[in-house]
Design a protein around this motif. Structure first.
Motif, mmCIF file in Angstrom:
data_model
loop_
_atom_site.group_PDB
_atom_site.id
_atom_site.type_symbol
_atom_site.label_atom_id
_atom_site.label_comp_id
_atom_site.label_asym_id
_atom_site.label_seq_id
_atom_site.Cartn_x
_atom_site.Cartn_y
_atom_site.Cartn_z
ATOM 1 N N LEU A 14 -74.541 -31.107 -68.607
ATOM 2 C CA LEU A 14 -73.821 -31.576 -67.423
ATOM 3 C C LEU A 14 -73.077 -32.884 -67.665
ATOM 4 O O LEU A 14 -72.061 -33.145 -67.037
ATOM 5 C CB LEU A 14 -74.778 -31.730 -66.237
ATOM 6 N N SER A 15 -73.564 -33.694 -68.578
ATOM 7 C CA SER A 15 -72.924 -34.996 -68.797
ATOM 8 C C SER A 15 -71.886 -34.976 -69.916
ATOM 9 O O SER A 15 -71.283 -35.995 -70.224
ATOM 10 C CB SER A 15 -73.984 -36.071 -69.063
ATOM 11 N N THR A 16 -71.646 -33.802 -70.508
ATOM 12 C CA THR A 16 -70.640 -33.667 -71.555
ATOM 13 C C THR A 16 -69.413 -32.959 -70.990
ATOM 14 O O THR A 16 -69.523 -31.887 -70.413
ATOM 15 C CB THR A 16 -71.197 -32.854 -72.750
ATOM 16 N N ALA A 17 -68.262 -33.569 -71.167
ATOM 17 C CA ALA A 17 -67.008 -32.941 -70.737
ATOM 18 C C ALA A 17 -66.515 -32.019 -71.855
ATOM 19 O O ALA A 17 -66.587 -32.390 -73.027
ATOM 20 C CB ALA A 17 -65.956 -34.005 -70.439
ATOM 21 N N PRO A 18 -66.016 -30.812 -71.500
ATOM 22 C CA PRO A 18 -65.447 -29.946 -72.542
ATOM 23 C C PRO A 18 -64.368 -30.710 -73.317
ATOM 24 O O PRO A 18 -63.576 -31.440 -72.741
ATOM 25 C CB PRO A 18 -64.855 -28.784 -71.750
ATOM 26 N N GLY A 19 -64.402 -30.558 -74.648
ATOM 27 C CA GLY A 19 -63.450 -31.271 -75.498
ATOM 28 C C GLY A 19 -64.024 -32.555 -76.067
ATOM 29 O O GLY A 19 -63.486 -33.136 -77.008
ATOM 30 N N GLU A 20 -65.138 -33.002 -75.524
ATOM 31 C CA GLU A 20 -65.744 -34.259 -75.961
ATOM 32 C C GLU A 20 -66.386 -34.134 -77.340
ATOM 33 O O GLU A 20 -66.420 -35.084 -78.099
ATOM 34 C CB GLU A 20 -66.804 -34.662 -74.925
ATOM 35 N N ARG A 21 -66.942 -32.961 -77.636
ATOM 36 C CA ARG A 21 -67.598 -32.756 -78.932
ATOM 37 C C ARG A 21 -66.659 -32.001 -79.856
ATOM 38 O O ARG A 21 -66.329 -30.847 -79.626
ATOM 39 C CB ARG A 21 -68.909 -32.000 -78.742
ATOM 40 N N VAL A 22 -66.247 -32.671 -80.919
ATOM 41 C CA VAL A 22 -65.228 -32.143 -81.826
ATOM 42 C C VAL A 22 -65.619 -30.795 -82.427
ATOM 43 O O VAL A 22 -64.809 -29.872 -82.464
ATOM 44 C CB VAL A 22 -64.944 -33.166 -82.955
ATOM 45 N N PRO A 25 -65.764 -27.661 -79.149
ATOM 46 C CA PRO A 25 -64.801 -28.109 -78.135
ATOM 47 C C PRO A 25 -64.980 -27.496 -76.749
ATOM 48 O O PRO A 25 -64.533 -28.087 -75.771
ATOM 49 C CB PRO A 25 -63.445 -27.730 -78.730
ATOM 50 N N THR A 26 -65.642 -26.350 -76.641
ATOM 51 C CA THR A 26 -65.813 -25.749 -75.314
ATOM 52 C C THR A 26 -67.148 -26.132 -74.682
ATOM 53 O O THR A 26 -67.416 -25.786 -73.537
ATOM 54 C CB THR A 26 -65.703 -24.212 -75.377
ATOM 55 N N ALA A 54 -71.502 -23.595 -66.506
ATOM 56 C CA ALA A 54 -71.912 -24.307 -67.723
ATOM 57 C C ALA A 54 -73.339 -23.949 -68.125
ATOM 58 O O ALA A 54 -73.616 -23.705 -69.306
ATOM 59 C CB ALA A 54 -71.778 -25.816 -67.515
ATOM 60 N N LEU A 55 -74.245 -23.895 -67.159
ATOM 61 C CA LEU A 55 -75.637 -23.586 -67.501
ATOM 62 C C LEU A 55 -75.795 -22.129 -67.918
ATOM 63 O O LEU A 55 -76.574 -21.824 -68.829
ATOM 64 C CB LEU A 55 -76.570 -23.944 -66.343
ATOM 65 N N ASP A 56 -75.035 -21.226 -67.290
ATOM 66 C CA ASP A 56 -75.061 -19.817 -67.712
ATOM 67 C C ASP A 56 -74.600 -19.690 -69.166
ATOM 68 O O ASP A 56 -75.154 -18.916 -69.937
ATOM 69 C CB ASP A 56 -74.167 -18.950 -66.823
ATOM 70 N N MET A 57 -73.595 -20.462 -69.514
ATOM 71 C CA MET A 57 -73.027 -20.356 -70.854
ATOM 72 C C MET A 57 -73.877 -21.061 -71.915
ATOM 73 O O MET A 57 -74.062 -20.531 -73.003
ATOM 74 C CB MET A 57 -71.610 -20.932 -70.875
ATOM 75 N N TRP A 58 -74.380 -22.253 -71.604
ATOM 76 C CA TRP A 58 -74.944 -23.115 -72.642
ATOM 77 C C TRP A 58 -76.456 -23.251 -72.665
ATOM 78 O O TRP A 58 -76.995 -23.850 -73.596
ATOM 79 C CB TRP A 58 -74.307 -24.504 -72.563
ATOM 80 N N GLU A 59 -77.164 -22.750 -71.668
ATOM 81 C CA GLU A 59 -78.631 -22.874 -71.710
ATOM 82 C C GLU A 59 -79.280 -21.505 -71.514
ATOM 83 O O GLU A 59 -79.654 -21.134 -70.409
ATOM 84 C CB GLU A 59 -79.121 -23.897 -70.679
ATOM 85 N N PRO A 60 -79.426 -20.757 -72.632
ATOM 86 C CA PRO A 60 -79.936 -19.392 -72.553
ATOM 87 C C PRO A 60 -81.422 -19.295 -72.198
ATOM 88 O O PRO A 60 -81.902 -18.212 -71.863
ATOM 89 C CB PRO A 60 -79.677 -18.826 -73.950
ATOM 90 N N ARG A 61 -82.156 -20.411 -72.241
ATOM 91 C CA ARG A 61 -83.598 -20.361 -71.956
ATOM 92 C C ARG A 61 -83.912 -20.319 -70.467
ATOM 93 O O ARG A 61 -85.049 -20.116 -70.081
ATOM 94 C CB ARG A 61 -84.298 -21.580 -72.580
ATOM 95 N N ILE A 62 -82.873 -20.517 -69.625
ATOM 96 C CA ILE A 62 -83.123 -20.536 -68.182
ATOM 97 C C ILE A 62 -82.240 -19.548 -67.441
ATOM 98 O O ILE A 62 -81.208 -19.112 -67.955
ATOM 99 C CB ILE A 62 -82.912 -21.955 -67.580
ATOM 100 N N ARG A 63 -82.679 -19.223 -66.230
ATOM 101 C CA ARG A 63 -81.868 -18.453 -65.285
ATOM 102 C C ARG A 63 -81.724 -19.323 -64.054
ATOM 103 O O ARG A 63 -82.720 -19.670 -63.405
ATOM 104 C CB ARG A 63 -82.560 -17.131 -64.931
#
Length: 106
Positions: A14-22, A25-26, A54-63
């Motif tokens: 939640l605290s990372t904006a898309p594009g922030e991590r080289v 990037p998504t 974002a949570l659906d995409m990036w945190e597969p351990r939770i629903r």
């Protein structure tokens, strides 16, 4: 231990904006698109959608079971994002609160 790890992972997303991590990037949450938005129901609805995506995409351990976004009663420029989720492996029901700070218009 696992709870802290999952909560930390959610906060990082939640605290990372898309594009922030080289190298990823998504990665992140579009919540940051709203930083200059007015604190109203339209902004809250967009925030809810961005957090769910974002949570659906990036945190597969939770629903994610529910995301509530409301104005903070004490801080006019803060959205309170309350996330209710289930840990897929254990079916534990959990929640966490993520404050999101808006920058008011001049």
């Amino acid at each position: 231990h696992e709870r802290n790890e999952l909560d930390q992972a959610i906060y990082v997303i939640l605290s990372t904006a898309p594009g922030e991590r080289v190298m990823r990037p998504t990665f992140g949450c579009r919540l940051h698109d709203l930083i200059f938005a007015p604190n109203n129901s339209h902004t809250a609805a967009r925030a809810r959608r961005y957090v769910e995506e974002a949570l659906d995409m990036w945190e597969p351990r939770i629903r994610v079971t529910q995301v509530d976004v409301r104005q903070d009663a004490e801080a006019a420029n803060t959205l309170i994002v309350e996330i209710h989720y289930e840990v897929k492996a254990t079916h534990d029901q959990r929640s966490l609160v993520y404050p999101f700070y808006l920058i008011p218009e001049e």
